[in-house]
Motif scaffolding. Structure first.
Motif, mmCIF file in Angstrom:
data_model
loop_
_atom_site.group_PDB
_atom_site.id
_atom_site.type_symbol
_atom_site.label_atom_id
_atom_site.label_comp_id
_atom_site.label_asym_id
_atom_site.label_seq_id
_atom_site.Cartn_x
_atom_site.Cartn_y
_atom_site.Cartn_z
ATOM 1 N N GLU D 52 31.970 -81.694 52.763
ATOM 2 C CA GLU D 52 31.197 -82.919 52.933
ATOM 3 C C GLU D 52 29.816 -82.598 53.489
ATOM 4 O O GLU D 52 28.816 -83.148 53.057
ATOM 5 C CB GLU D 52 31.953 -83.874 53.860
ATOM 6 C CG GLU D 52 31.137 -85.094 54.233
ATOM 7 C CD GLU D 52 31.913 -86.387 54.101
ATOM 8 O OE1 GLU D 52 33.117 -86.345 54.371
ATOM 9 O OE2 GLU D 52 31.320 -87.403 53.706
ATOM 10 N N ILE D 55 27.823 -80.967 50.692
ATOM 11 C CA ILE D 55 27.455 -81.868 49.606
ATOM 12 C C ILE D 55 26.443 -82.894 50.089
ATOM 13 O O ILE D 55 25.449 -83.174 49.421
ATOM 14 C CB ILE D 55 28.718 -82.558 49.055
ATOM 15 C CG1 ILE D 55 29.605 -81.548 48.338
ATOM 16 C CG2 ILE D 55 28.348 -83.674 48.088
ATOM 17 C CD1 ILE D 55 30.934 -82.081 47.911
ATOM 18 N N SER D 56 26.674 -83.420 51.307
ATOM 19 C CA SER D 56 25.722 -84.408 51.801
ATOM 20 C C SER D 56 24.361 -83.762 51.982
ATOM 21 O O SER D 56 23.331 -84.374 51.682
ATOM 22 C CB SER D 56 26.219 -84.992 53.116
ATOM 23 O OG SER D 56 26.202 -83.992 54.120
ATOM 24 N N ARG D 58 23.134 -81.307 50.232
ATOM 25 C CA ARG D 58 22.495 -81.149 48.928
ATOM 26 C C ARG D 58 22.015 -82.499 48.390
ATOM 27 O O ARG D 58 20.955 -82.608 47.797
ATOM 28 C CB ARG D 58 23.464 -80.508 47.931
ATOM 29 C CG ARG D 58 23.835 -79.084 48.284
ATOM 30 C CD ARG D 58 22.583 -78.206 48.338
ATOM 31 N NE ARG D 58 22.861 -76.947 48.999
ATOM 32 C CZ ARG D 58 22.554 -75.768 48.450
ATOM 33 N NH1 ARG D 58 21.963 -75.702 47.280
ATOM 34 N NH2 ARG D 58 22.805 -74.645 49.111
ATOM 35 N N ILE D 59 22.842 -83.507 48.627
ATOM 36 C CA ILE D 59 22.444 -84.832 48.130
ATOM 37 C C ILE D 59 21.181 -85.290 48.832
ATOM 38 O O ILE D 59 20.291 -85.886 48.229
ATOM 39 C CB ILE D 59 23.599 -85.838 48.333
ATOM 40 C CG1 ILE D 59 24.712 -85.572 47.312
ATOM 41 C CG2 ILE D 59 23.116 -87.272 48.178
ATOM 42 C CD1 ILE D 59 25.921 -86.437 47.484
ATOM 43 N N CYS D 320 35.875 -84.816 46.148
ATOM 44 C CA CYS D 320 34.438 -84.637 46.018
ATOM 45 C C CYS D 320 33.779 -85.917 45.525
ATOM 46 O O CYS D 320 32.670 -86.264 45.949
ATOM 47 C CB CYS D 320 34.122 -83.487 45.068
ATOM 48 S SG CYS D 320 34.525 -81.908 45.801
ATOM 49 N N VAL D 321 34.464 -86.597 44.633
ATOM 50 C CA VAL D 321 33.906 -87.880 44.177
ATOM 51 C C VAL D 321 33.810 -88.841 45.343
ATOM 52 O O VAL D 321 32.823 -89.569 45.497
ATOM 53 C CB VAL D 321 34.778 -88.460 43.046
ATOM 54 C CG1 VAL D 321 34.303 -89.865 42.692
ATOM 55 C CG2 VAL D 321 34.709 -87.575 41.833
ATOM 56 N N TRP D 324 30.892 -87.843 47.301
ATOM 57 C CA TRP D 324 29.713 -88.227 46.535
ATOM 58 C C TRP D 324 29.415 -89.722 46.705
ATOM 59 O O TRP D 324 28.280 -90.121 46.967
ATOM 60 C CB TRP D 324 29.991 -87.854 45.075
ATOM 61 C CG TRP D 324 28.985 -88.282 44.072
ATOM 62 C CD1 TRP D 324 27.655 -88.493 44.280
ATOM 63 C CD2 TRP D 324 29.237 -88.533 42.690
ATOM 64 N NE1 TRP D 324 27.055 -88.874 43.125
ATOM 65 C CE2 TRP D 324 28.003 -88.899 42.134
ATOM 66 C CE3 TRP D 324 30.374 -88.465 41.889
ATOM 67 C CZ2 TRP D 324 27.887 -89.213 40.771
ATOM 68 C CZ3 TRP D 324 30.245 -88.768 40.559
ATOM 69 C CH2 TRP D 324 29.019 -89.143 40.004
ATOM 70 N N ILE D 325 30.450 -90.534 46.585
ATOM 71 C CA ILE D 325 30.249 -91.975 46.733
ATOM 72 C C ILE D 325 29.759 -92.300 48.127
ATOM 73 O O ILE D 325 28.852 -93.103 48.318
ATOM 74 C CB ILE D 325 31.573 -92.719 46.438
ATOM 75 C CG1 ILE D 325 31.877 -92.681 44.949
ATOM 76 C CG2 ILE D 325 31.497 -94.160 46.900
ATOM 77 C CD1 ILE D 325 33.204 -93.262 44.585
ATOM 78 N N TRP D 327 27.922 -90.687 50.102
ATOM 79 C CA TRP D 327 26.522 -90.385 50.365
ATOM 80 C C TRP D 327 25.593 -91.049 49.352
ATOM 81 O O TRP D 327 24.411 -90.779 49.351
ATOM 82 C CB TRP D 327 26.305 -88.874 50.402
ATOM 83 C CG TRP D 327 27.022 -88.291 51.565
ATOM 84 C CD1 TRP D 327 28.181 -87.620 51.543
ATOM 85 C CD2 TRP D 327 26.626 -88.411 52.923
ATOM 86 N NE1 TRP D 327 28.584 -87.298 52.796
ATOM 87 C CE2 TRP D 327 27.634 -87.774 53.676
ATOM 88 C CE3 TRP D 327 25.549 -88.989 53.597
ATOM 89 C CZ2 TRP D 327 27.576 -87.705 55.061
ATOM 90 C CZ3 TRP D 327 25.503 -88.900 54.951
ATOM 91 C CH2 TRP D 327 26.516 -88.270 55.685
ATOM 92 N N THR D 328 26.167 -91.842 48.496
ATOM 93 C CA THR D 328 25.337 -92.520 47.494
ATOM 94 C C THR D 328 25.199 -94.001 47.778
ATOM 95 O O THR D 328 24.117 -94.555 47.668
ATOM 96 C CB THR D 328 25.959 -92.353 46.098
ATOM 97 O OG1 THR D 328 26.187 -90.983 45.874
ATOM 98 C CG2 THR D 328 25.034 -92.914 45.037
#
Lengths: 818, 210, 103, 415
Positions: D52, D55-56, D58-59, D320-321, D324-325, D327-328
């Motif tokens: 997390e 990914i966060s 990178r996002i 991961c999805v 992803w959600i 942080w989106t």
């Protein structure tokens, strides 16, 4: 006619005439439902009604052609045979009909081409072998079956039906068109009725009722057509009543006018009196015959005869036995034998006196409907309705229904009944004509003339002239509707002035109306130009000539009944007199009321058009006299016994003349009638046309007779004294009885009840209430003592439960053996 | 092994129940109730009623107790959390509780369950029903979900598939339907009862308006 | 591997039952009373299932217990709603205050 | 291991070791199972916390942890854990200390116990129950209890608000969660997760997500609802740091605080595995040739290991999805959350449930076969049979203890 042909023709005619019959009903429904919501100033309901009835006429014409081609115009051929027969025997001195018929004789089809030089009664035999050759009967729909009583919507179509259909639809179409113009006053949202006076000198205002008038007219036509098409006497009765209702609605169209509503009530009540007899006749018929159908001519159902076939055999004879009260008529089974009762195996028969009673009962209905002698007083009052209604009632529908039924039911009438019919008609025609002389209201003159002419028809039927009566019915319908419409045109043109004493000289203001009226007057008066081979005459001459010939023939056979010829003959003169009086007073001479004359105007073409059409028909519908197409159509339906004539020796000995005998007296009667009519016409001219004699002097010299006639032979007074006053007296007695005895008894009862209830109350209060209170108090006390236990505390209850369980356990453990 | 597990669960259940009884704070009571009911669910598992155990967890522990805590938090503010009852009542309640417990234990100990069981087994064997009708099928022990579901839908595996089953039993279809309707009614009724009331109109304002 | 047997289960159930009774009898808090009811019902359920395992009750025991659980949930919902209503009207959940109908 | 072991449960295998005895074997087996499940409970949390963060990062156009453990900062979670463990265990004075201490344990136990019912591969399941799915959902719903208690016992407004929000949200989202989870059950006809997964053997069209339109939609609804039930963004109202400081865990620190997060990530993994097992074919790759070839080539046991890898891979993708959600999407308001559930998700899932119930009847009535496409005409339950013949767990559908006791009885009977 073969069964297949019968079935196909029957189906075609059934649906053609059925549609013509139902179209006005559809029109009525649309008009009465839609009219309320649409604009009061819309002419759409009128056009719809005209379309419906006009469509009915077109369908009737198609039905006529269908019927004719299906029978290969056999009706005309048969008449041809008949006259040929008469000539062969050299019994007819009257050459004119023969010449006409000879000229018009179509090629006889093969199946009808039996030998002309057969036995003397060859035609009768041929006719008798198939008395219902051109009649188609059948059923539309079975309404209900109660045990043996089957109530159907049947149809019975023969040439008479078709002629009636065409006549009714044609005249009704003309009257509808006329009414579109006549009733245009009603095309408003705020109609002012000048005849209704409200306090304060104002007039009554209401929305126009144009649509309502036409919806009533449509319903009227529907009822009349249904009556004509009906295949059983019960169905006739239903439509009979429906016609009565419609006449009630239409006569009382201006319901706010006291006179109109009274007249409507009178017409209705009078008709009910007659209908009561009708109902009795119906009961007798059903009890003894078990069917209501006129006749069953379907070759596919040979063993199911109708009323006519049960009473009379194929030759038109009644088989009877016994004498006095035991005299009975044997019923046929339609196959040539006697009908056998299914339950007992005995031949079925009906007591002769019951047959008379049934006939008289049915005829009582006709009396009411056709305004015959004892019940004729409603008809003049019915003039309160709008003039188109009068025209319709007096020509094609209401009064025609009575004569039509008498003609339709002719086979059921035994000579005794016929004699009654004849005398009733005779009396009626004389009464009507005499009153018509003195009446000054233009519509009332026509009304009394209608009564008189209906009397003629009944007379003709009664003396054995089935053909003459119905012939006169048709021709009279045309010229009487013509005259009514013409008078309506006059009234419309004079702004609702109806008294002839206010008129005069209107010929110059409304020429077309005047000439149309003149055609009608000549037709009804029976004026003709006799020529060696045929009389050039309008329709009325031919039919009245036939009636007088029949009655002359009857008198020749039954000398004691001489009045049955002399009175009609005299009345023929009177008819001509009062009809010309009407015309002269209205259209010729000098205007008596300058104001009315100045404002009079010719009516619009929508009203004149029907006049012209009807005058043409009034003039030529009976062209050819007894050899003409109309007469042939009627001959095709003539019951067998009317053709042959009969000599009956029963309770009353009557000899009914046959065709052959009537022909012998044709010329004599024609000349006599013409002379009488001419006399009347000339007298009328003397009195009113030329003014050579002042009618007022005659009136004052005969003031007693005049007032007697003006008072309509004192009939209304008589009925008042006979029925109304006694009823009032009885009512007063009843009221007195009510007040003195019944009320007293009730009051005494009431007082007794009050007294009893007083004691009852004391008992209640002392005993019952106390008991209830004691119970209540006891309950209350118990509740109050138990209340302490009911703490409302949840937790205590749980404790109680736990203690209870424990206690129970201990009890069980301690006391129950293990 | 089973005894050990049973002991753990039984102690937890009884301890939780007693703690519920003893503790005064409502939220703690709820917590102890969770412990107790969860342990009962464990006992259910031990008794091979796995579907019921799961249901117990889901409905009681997951649902009812959440509901209770909700109620506690919605209704309780500070002092309301601990409404103490009088010591006399506590003592009386305790005594009654002990008496009832004694009665129950006495009652159940006075029955010879073992011989009852053997008698029942032998009676069943005589009737020809065999061991199958005793409890549920040992082969499927612990997996009662299907059979319970079938019973609720009107089919009884343990009866209808036996040897002497000419007729089908109706199972619990009708009670099931009744209970479902009942649940619906309760849902509606509860939400009606618990809905936010309109504030009562002030009588003073009312009199002013009139 | 020994079977626990019927009696221990019954004793546990009895303890639960009695605890529930005592809860109902002593708690003044309406929610406490409710919890007592739950305990009582659970004791009964445990009995049912124990008998269905060891007694002749058979499969019916589980089915009945099932219904008991469901109805208990329903009862809890309604009772809680009533308690909330009571709280709204009286600002307390003390069942001893619920005595308006008493005189 | 040998096929021999695959036919017996762990307890039976251990009971053959003489010195352990029956009870000892059972205890040892239970311990081993607990250890394995604990690994599955703990390790993913560490991995996903790290994931997390990466990914966060990178996002958000950052790098995320980079240093700890060498490359990629892959030991970051461990470092965090060590730091948290070494922190002081604080209990606020206003707190109800007993409940305050217990609450994290309830949360952890609940999400840990949920793994009992998860089959990691064919037959590899701690407790094979017919009601596996049901029990899993039931245990998962216990987690909320701990949250509520934590929120209440902290004696802080923020915490109480967080706890109440979580309670309201969870109680509401239980309904669509249960309904959508039942939809594949309706299609498969079983509550047993092992069976459900085995029914999806074969090509990817056999996955229940593609079974009919209703299961297809149900998968997405299920996924959305699991986000809410794990209080993941955009449904993380219970912690909502912008409004409630830290929500229910405002007052927690150190070890207890870390328990909440351990539980959260374990739950994420759990619901992802549940989704994979219910909808996405479980441990089957969706390529029938590949599956069969692997089973034929390496035999039962290694094939199961590979199956577990497949399952974990699928679940990780779903996790991961979820990340992803998170942080989106921005966080919803609480009323929006409740509206989403009560006005949309509940009716939708009811409709889906109804549709999934009627669908096979409609297909049978209209097409005359149970599936839209003409291939795969056999009933869905029939797919299990060949799987059981070759690959199913010996104790599938049976209780471990029963198995042991029956073998004991046999042993006694032989004596």
């Amino acid at each position: 006619m073969s069964p297949e042909q019968f079935a196909s023709t029957g189906a075609a005619l059934k649906w053609l005439l059925g549609l013509a019959w139902l179209l006005p009903l559809a029109g009525f429904c649309i008009e009465v439902l839609g009219g309320y919501w649409t604009d009061r100033r819309s002419r759409a309901p009128a056009w719809l009604a005209v379309g419906c009835i006009g469509g009915g006429f077109v369908l009737s014409t198609i039905a006529f052609v269908t019927w004719g081609s299906a029978t290969h115009w056999g009706a005309f051929a048969v008449v041809d045979d008949h006259h040929g027969d008469a000539h062969a025997r050299g019994q007819s001195p009257d050459a004119a009909p023969a010449a006409v018929t000879g000229a018009q004789a179509p090629a006889a089809p093969a199946e009808h081409g039996h030998p002309h030089d057969g036995p003397p009664h060859g035609h009768d035999a041929a006719h008798a072998s198939s008395p219902y050759a051109f009649a188609l009967s059948g059923s539309f729909y079975n309404l209900a079956t109660f045990g043996g009583l089957s109530i159907d919507i049947d149809y019975y179509i023969d040439s008479l039906t078709i002629v009636m259909f065409m006549m009714v639809t044609l005249i009704a179409t003309c009257i509808h068109l006329f009414a579109m113009g006549y009733m245009s006053d009603e095309l408003t949202d705020n109609y002012e009725d000048h005849e209704v006076h409200l306090p304060g000198g104002r007039h009554f205002h209401r929305p126009g009722r144009y649509y309502r008038f036409f919806s009533y007219l449509s319903l009227f036509c529907f009822a009349m057509l249904g009556l004509v098409l009906a295949g059983n006497i019960f169905q006739v009765f239903v439509f009979w009543e429906l016609v009565g209702v419609c006449s009630y609605l239409l006569i009382g169209f201006y319901v706010e006018r006291k006179s109109a509503s009274t007249a409507a009530n009178k017409a209705f009540v009078m008709n009910r009196v007659g209908d009561f007899g009708f109902l009795i006749g119906l009961m007798i018929l059903w009890t003894w015959f078990g069917t209501f159908r006129f006749a069953n001519t379907d070759p596919a159902q040979p063993g199911a005869p109708g009323l006519f076939q049960m009473v009379r055999d194929a030759d038109g004879h009644i088989h009877e036995h016994g004498a006095g009260l035991d005299r009975a008529v044997v019923l046929n089974d339609g196959l040539g034998g006697a009908a056998v009762d299914a339950a007992s195996g005995q031949p079925r028969s009906i007591p002769f006196w019951l047959l008379i009673a049934a006939g008289l009962g049915i005829f009582a209905g006709c009396i009411g409907k056709s305004a015959q002698f004892p019940l004729q007083t409603w008809l003049p009052d019915a003039m309160e309705g709008p003039t188109p209604v009068s025209a319709l009632v007096h020509s094609a529908t209401m009064v025609a229904a009575g004569v039509y039924l008498a003609g339709r039911f002719y086979p059921m009438f035994v000579p005794e009944v016929l004699l009654v019919i004849a005398y009733i008609g005779c009396i009626t025609l004389f009464i009507g004509a005499t009153i018509a002389i003195v009446v000054t209201d233009i519509k009332r003159v026509l009304a009394y003339s209608t009564i008189s002419q209906l009397g003629y028809m009944m007379l003709a039927l009664g003396v054995g002239g089935w053909f003459a009566g119905l012939f006169h019915l048709i021709t009279h319908a045309f010229f009487k509707s013509l005259m009514f419409l013409a008078s309506g045109s006059v009234i419309h043109g004079c702004h609702h002035v109806q008294d002839m004493q206010e008129m005069g000289g209107l010929r110059r203001k409304m020429p077309i109306t005047a000439w149309a009226m003149l055609v009608g007057v000549i037709a009804i008066a029976g004026l003709a130009i006799p020529t060696p081979w045929m009389a050039i005459a309008f329709s009325g001459y031919h039919s009245k000539d036939a009636i007088l010939a029949t009655s002359l023939a009857f008198m020749s056979q039954n000398r004691q009944h001489f009045l049955l010829f002399l009175l009609p003959l005299a009345t023929a003169g009177i008819t001509a007199f009062y009809m010309f009086r009407l015309w002269f007073m209205t259209f010729s001479g000098k205007p008596r009321n300058q104001h009315v004359y100045d404002h009079a105007h010719e009516s619009p073409w929508i009203m004149l058009g029907p006049l012209v059409i009807l005058s043409v028909f009034a003039a030529v519908c009976a062209v050819g006299g007894e050899g003409g197409p109309l007469a042939r159509m009627l001959f095709a339906s003539e019951p067998t016994q009317a053709v042959a004539g009969a000599a009956v020796a029963g309770t009353v000995a009557v000899n009914l003349p046959g065709h052959a005998l009537i022909h012998e007296y044709h010329t004599t009667a024609g000349i006599a009638a013409l002379l009488a009519a001419l006399t009347g016409a000339v007298l009328s001219y003397v009195f009113y046309g030329a003014g050579l004699v002042n009618p007022a002097t005659i009136r004052s010299q005969l003031s007693g007779l005049h007032s007697f006639l003006i008072e309509k032979w004192e009939f209304d007074a008589l009925y008042d004294a006979m029925f109304v006053r006694p009823v009032h007296v009885v009512a007063r007695w009843a009221q007195g009885f009510d007040q003195k005895y019944l009320d007293g008894f009730l009051h005494a009862t009431g007082r007794a009840v009050v007294w009893i209830s007083k004691w009852d109350r004391k008992f209640d209060e002392t005993v019952v209430d106390r008991a209830v209170n004691v119970v209540g108090d006891a309950t209350y006390a118990a509740g109050a003592s138990l209340r302490r236990l009911q703490t409302g505390r949840l937790r205590q209850y749980v404790m109680f439960i736990a203690f209870g369980v424990l206690g129970l356990f201990l009890l069980m453990f301690a006391f129950l053996p293990r | 092994m089973e005894t050990v597990i049973f002991t753990i669960y039984a102690l937890a259940a009884c301890g939780g129940a007693i703690a519920v009884m003893v503790s005064q704070n409502v939220v703690r009571m709820a917590f102890w109730l969770v412990i107790s009911l969860g342990s009962v669910a464990g006992l259910f598992f031990l008794l091979h009623a796995d579907f019921l155990g799961a249901t117990q967890l889901l409905i009681y522990v997951g649902g009812t107790v959440v509901l209770l805590i909700f109620g506690v938090m919605l209704t309780a503010s500070g002092p309301m959390l601990t409404i103490r009852s009088g010591p006399g009542e506590v003592v009386l309640g305790g005594l009654v509780g002990l008496a009832v417990l004694g009665m129950l234990v006495f009652g159940m100990l006075s029955v010879d369950w073992e011989s009852q069981q053997t008698r029942m087994y032998s009676a069943a064997a005589e009737e020809g029903r065999g061991e199958r009708s005793m409890g549920y099928n040992p082969e499927g022990e612990g997996n009662t979900a299907r059979r319970l579901g079938a019973a609720l839908l009107g089919v009884r595996f343990d009866r209808d598939l036996g040897r002497n089953s000419e007729t089908l039993s109706t199972g619990y279809l009708l009670p099931f339907e009744i209970v479902s309707v009942h649940l619906l009614v309760v849902l509606v009724g509860a939400s009606y009862l618990a809905r936010t009331k309109r504030r009562r109109p002030n009588p003073l304002e009312e009199s002013l308006e009139s | 591997m020994s079977d626990v047997g019927l009696t221990p289960y019954l004793i546990v159930a009895a303890v639960l039952f009695v605890c529930g009774i005592v809860c109902m009898a002593t708690k003044r808090n309406a929610i406490g009373v409710l919890m007592g009811v739950e305990l009582v019902l659970n004791g009964a359920n445990l009995n049912l299932i124990a008998f269905s395992r060891y007694g002749q009750l058979g499969f019916d025991g589980q089915a009945i217990a099932m219904f008991v659980i469901v109805l208990a949930a329903a009862e809890a919902a309604v009772a809680l709603a009533i308690v909330l209503n009571f709280y709204n009207n009286h600002l307390t959940v003390d069942v001893d205050q619920a005595r308006q109908l008493n005189s | 291991m040998s096929p021999h072991l695959a036919e017996l449960s762990l307890a039976e295998r251990l009971s053959e070791v003489g010195w352990l005895g029956q009870s000892g074997a059972l205890l040892a087996a239970a311990l081993i199972h607990a250890l394995l499940v604990g690994l599955f409970f703990g390790l993913p949390a560490f991995v996903f916390i790290w994931a997390e963060r990466k990914i966060s990062g990178r996002i958000q156009d950052r790098l995320g942890p980079t240093r700890t453990g060498g490359r990629f900062g892959w030991l970051q979670s461990l470092a965090d854990g060590v730091k948290l463990v070494s922190k002081e265990d604080l209990v606020p004075a206003a707190a109800d200390s007993m409940l305050f201490r217990v609450a994290p344990y309830i949360v952890v136990v609940a999400s840990f116990a949920a793994f009992i019912v998860i089959p990691f591969s064919d037959g590899w399941i701690a407790q094979a129950l017919d009601v596996g799915l049901f029990l899993g959902l039931a245990i998962l719903s216990l987690e909320v209890l701990g949250i509520i208690l934590a929120g209440y016992s902290s004696g802080s407004k923020w915490s109480l608000f967080g706890g109440m929000r979580e309670a309201a949200q969870m109680v509401s989202y239980e309904v669509p969660l249960g309904l959508t989870a039942v939809i594949p059950v309706v299609a498969a006809g079983s509550l047993n997760l092992n069976e459900i997964a085995n029914m999806q053997r074969g090509w990817a069209g056999h996955w229940l997500v593609f079974h009919d339109p209703f299961t297809f939609i149900a998968f997405f609804v299920f996924f959305t609802v699991t986000l809410a039930s794990n209080k993941r963004a955009p449904f993380d109202l219970a912690e909502a740091e912008s409004e409630l400081v830290g929500g229910f865990h405002t007052e927690y620190s150190g070890m207890r605080w870390s328990f909440f997060f351990l539980a959260e990530y374990a739950s994420m993994f759990f619901v992802s595995m549940l989704a994979v097992l219910l909808f996405l074919g479980g441990w089957w790759t969706g390529l029938p040739g590949l599956d069969e070839a692997v089973i034929a080539a390496v035999g039962g046991y290694p094939a199961r290991v590979l199956g577990m890898v497949v399952l974990l891979a699928k679940s990780s993708i779903l996790v991961c999805v979820q990340i992803w959600i998170r942080w989106t999407l921005p966080r919803l308001r609480i009323d929006q959350v409740m509206t989403t559930c009560l006005k949309y998700l509940v009716p939708i899932s009811c409709f889906l449930f109804l549709g999934a119930t009627i669908w096979p009847l409609v297909l049978l009535a209209v097409l005359g076969r149970p599936s839209v496409l003409p291939l795969g005409d056999e009933p869905i339950g029939a797919r299990v049979v060949p799987a059981q013949a070759g690959l199913s767990a010996p104790a599938a559908g049976r209780n471990m203890a029963t198995r042991v006791s029956r073998s004991t009885q046999e042993a006694e009977g032989s004596r």
